[in-house]
Scaffold this motif. Structure first.
Motif, PDB file in Angstrom:
ATOM      1  N   ASP A 106       0.875  -1.512   0.451  1.00 35.11           N
ATOM      2  CA  ASP A 106      -0.232  -0.278  -0.420  1.00 35.11           C
ATOM      3  C   ASP A 106       0.775   1.536   0.410  1.00 35.11           C
ATOM      4  O   ASP A 106       0.670   2.303  -0.646  1.00 35.11           O
ATOM      5  N   VAL A 107       1.767   1.251   0.375  1.00 39.06           N
ATOM      6  CA  VAL A 107       2.561   2.217   0.716  1.00 39.06           C
ATOM      7  C   VAL A 107       3.878   2.770  -0.310  1.00 39.06           C
ATOM      8  O   VAL A 107       3.605   3.590  -0.904  1.00 39.06           O
ATOM      9  N   ILE A 108       4.811   2.149  -1.253  1.00 38.91           N
ATOM     10  CA  ILE A 108       4.653   1.648  -2.241  1.00 38.91           C
ATOM     11  C   ILE A 108       3.622   2.310  -3.105  1.00 38.91           C
ATOM     12  O   ILE A 108       4.378   2.739  -4.526  1.00 38.91           O
ATOM     13  N   TRP A 109       2.609   1.321  -3.761  1.00 34.68           N
ATOM     14  CA  TRP A 109       1.694   2.347  -5.292  1.00 34.68           C
ATOM     15  C   TRP A 109       1.456   3.898  -4.112  1.00 34.68           C
ATOM     16  O   TRP A 109       1.281   4.865  -5.188  1.00 34.68           O
ATOM     17  N   ALA A 110       1.261   4.200  -3.268  1.00 31.45           N
ATOM     18  CA  ALA A 110       1.320   5.716  -3.164  1.00 31.45           C
ATOM     19  C   ALA A 110       2.452   6.149  -3.685  1.00 31.45           C
ATOM     20  O   ALA A 110       2.698   7.297  -4.241  1.00 31.45           O
ATOM     21  N   VAL A 111       3.646   5.883  -2.790  1.00 32.28           N
ATOM     22  CA  VAL A 111       5.286   6.255  -3.285  1.00 32.28           C
ATOM     23  C   VAL A 111       5.079   6.237  -5.038  1.00 32.28           C
ATOM     24  O   VAL A 111       5.280   7.892  -5.636  1.00 32.28           O
ATOM     25  N   GLN A 112       4.615   5.561  -5.972  1.00 30.08           N
ATOM     26  CA  GLN A 112       4.312   5.131  -7.390  1.00 30.08           C
ATOM     27  C   GLN A 112       3.249   6.319  -8.187  1.00 30.08           C
ATOM     28  O   GLN A 112       3.453   7.134  -8.790  1.00 30.08           O
ATOM     29  N   MET A 113       2.510   7.051  -7.010  1.00 30.28           N
ATOM     30  CA  MET A 113       1.140   7.541  -7.248  1.00 30.28           C
ATOM     31  C   MET A 113       2.042   9.387  -6.550  1.00 30.28           C
ATOM     32  O   MET A 113       1.497  10.019  -6.594  1.00 30.28           O
ATOM     33  N   SER A 114       3.549   8.832  -6.257  1.00 31.04           N
ATOM     34  CA  SER A 114       3.921  10.745  -6.462  1.00 31.04           C
ATOM     35  C   SER A 114       3.908  11.370  -4.483  1.00 31.04           C
ATOM     36  O   SER A 114       4.308  12.210  -4.496  1.00 31.04           O
ATOM     37  N   THR A 115       3.723  10.338  -3.794  1.00 31.61           N
ATOM     38  CA  THR A 115       3.568  10.679  -2.452  1.00 31.61           C
ATOM     39  C   THR A 115       4.845  10.627  -1.783  1.00 31.61           C
ATOM     40  O   THR A 115       5.701   9.653  -1.721  1.00 31.61           O
ATOM     41  N   VAL A 116       5.367  11.497  -1.316  1.00 35.25           N
ATOM     42  CA  VAL A 116       6.232  11.922  -0.399  1.00 35.25           C
ATOM     43  C   VAL A 116       5.884  11.991   1.181  1.00 35.25           C
ATOM     44  O   VAL A 116       6.225  10.294   1.476  1.00 35.25           O
ATOM     45  N   GLU A 117       5.195  12.700   1.019  1.00 37.53           N
ATOM     46  CA  GLU A 117       4.580  12.682   2.565  1.00 37.53           C
ATOM     47  C   GLU A 117       3.675  11.481   2.930  1.00 37.53           C
ATOM     48  O   GLU A 117       2.135  11.921   2.148  1.00 37.53           O
ATOM     49  N   PHE A 118       3.173  11.281   4.579  1.00 37.87           N
ATOM     50  CA  PHE A 118       2.338  10.503   4.645  1.00 37.87           C
ATOM     51  C   PHE A 118       1.736  10.861   6.003  1.00 37.87           C
ATOM     52  O   PHE A 118       2.507  10.893   6.959  1.00 37.87           O
ATOM     53  N   HIS A 119       0.117  11.763   6.147  1.00 39.69           N
ATOM     54  CA  HIS A 119       0.478  12.108   7.027  1.00 39.69           C
ATOM     55  C   HIS A 119      -1.704  11.333   7.865  1.00 39.69           C
ATOM     56  O   HIS A 119      -2.571  11.822   7.105  1.00 39.69           O
ATOM     57  N   PRO A 120      -1.102  11.079   9.067  1.00 40.14           N
ATOM     58  CA  PRO A 120      -2.304  10.252   8.774  1.00 40.14           C
ATOM     59  C   PRO A 120      -3.020  10.402  10.146  1.00 40.14           C
ATOM     60  O   PRO A 120      -3.145  11.512  11.255  1.00 40.14           O
ATOM     61  N   TRP A 121      -4.236   9.416   9.948  1.00 39.96           N
ATOM     62  CA  TRP A 121      -5.450  10.754  11.315  1.00 39.96           C
ATOM     63  C   TRP A 121      -5.062   9.858  12.555  1.00 39.96           C
ATOM     64  O   TRP A 121      -3.790   8.418  12.516  1.00 39.96           O
TER      65      TRP A 121
END
Length: 319
Positions: A106-121
């Protein structure tokens, strides 16, 4: 040149990484693939930090040189194995199906989508309205040096120890420090925020020359350390443990021990250095879920503050 796509095997899933050679961090020459490899190296830690939490993504489709995108909704076309959690925004009569990390893919998919930062609730999908995480944000004002953070951190630990509460510190990835506490999911956001404010006020009483809880930024001493209790308000998020920050040096919000704080330089924790640290020391937040604490005492403090005339700022106000 961005280069052709590559396939990364992540657990039971293959994730296609397009433009792996695109430079995301020009100052250090780090690419999209470097970012993927970083998150793979700390996958156990980042998944623990994000597990089952609604997660906002801070995306940089063209690297740091381009526009930053704050994305709540998982876009159409996401792989069927990607999980989401629905959160509502009553003020706007809207909802969003946000990323809900349960595995490294899931994390790597988000990086593929150009995500750098993860901001969770600070709540999980079992009940998104009942936080299970209290966040203490030591947020330096513009003229506040990191030395002030280092002076205040032992005071924070002192108060936590007196409460019988275990806090897990991490660098913010900037000039600040975060301390996370696992709490029983028995209170709503408003009460968690009240408890956080009561704690902040106690730290301020013990370190009045360094700490402020003044609500409006314009009224704060620019050399003070603000304890940002409002990070516990609903739909407020901060970068998770092991999240890279969208800054030129690719710093990382990194778990540390209390003993380390006095000598560390937060600029030393980057995507180049944290993987080796993680390999050697593991996740310093690995035990965070072992015990959930009560907020009862802090809420009693909040009641006393309010009875003495100290009001709780309106969380709908903008700082």
């Amino acid at each position: 040149m961005a280069g052709k796509a590559t396939i990364i095997e992540v657990g039971d899933h293959d994730v296609r990484i397009s433009n792996p050679d695109r430079v995301y961090f020009p100052e250090i020459g780090a690419t999209k693939l470097d970012l993927v490899e970083y998150y793979l190296a700390v996958s156990d830690g980042i998944v623990r930090a994000l597990r089952e939490r609604p997660c906002m993504l801070h995306r940089f489709p063209d690297g740091l040189a381009g526009e930053k995108v704050h994305q709540k909704r998982v876009p159409n076309g996401a792989p069927p194995w990607l999980e989401t959690v629905r959160v509502t925004f009553p003020r706007y009569n809207r909802h969003a199906d946000e990323l809900c990390v349960t595995k490294p893919a899931d994390v790597i998919w988000a990086v593929q989508m150009s995500t750098v930062e993860f901001h969770p609730w600070n709540s999980r999908r079992a009940d998104t309205e009942k936080p299970d995480e209290w966040r203490i944000d030591l947020d330096p004002m513009p003229d506040c040096p990191f030395g002030t953070v280092q002076r205040v951190a032992p005071v924070v630990k002192e108060v936590l120890d007196e409460l019988g509460i275990t806090g897990y510190p991490k660098t913010s990835g900037g000039k600040g420090l975060h301390v996370y506490v696992r709490i029983e999911p028995s209170w709503g956001f408003s009460d968690v925020r009240r408890a956080a404010l009561a704690f902040a006020r106690e730290v301020e009483r013990r370190a009045p020359d360094d700490v402020t809880t003044t609500w409006w930024r314009r009224d704060r001493d620019p050399s003070a350390l603000f304890i940002d209790y409002n990070q516990n308000a609903r739909d407020h998020t901060i970068a998770s443990a092991y999240s890279v920050r969208g800054v030129p040096t690719a710093t990382v919000s990194t778990p540390v021990t209390w003993d380390e704080i006095q000598d560390l330089d937060p600029r030393d924790f980057t995507i180049r250095t944290v993987p080796a640290r993680f390999a050697e020391r593991g996740d310093l937040h690995a035990a965070i879920d072992d015990h959930a604490h009560s907020l009862d005492t802090l809420l009693e403090w909040a009641d006393l503050d309010e009875q003495s005339g100290l009001t709780t700022p309106d969380e709908k106000s903008q700082d």
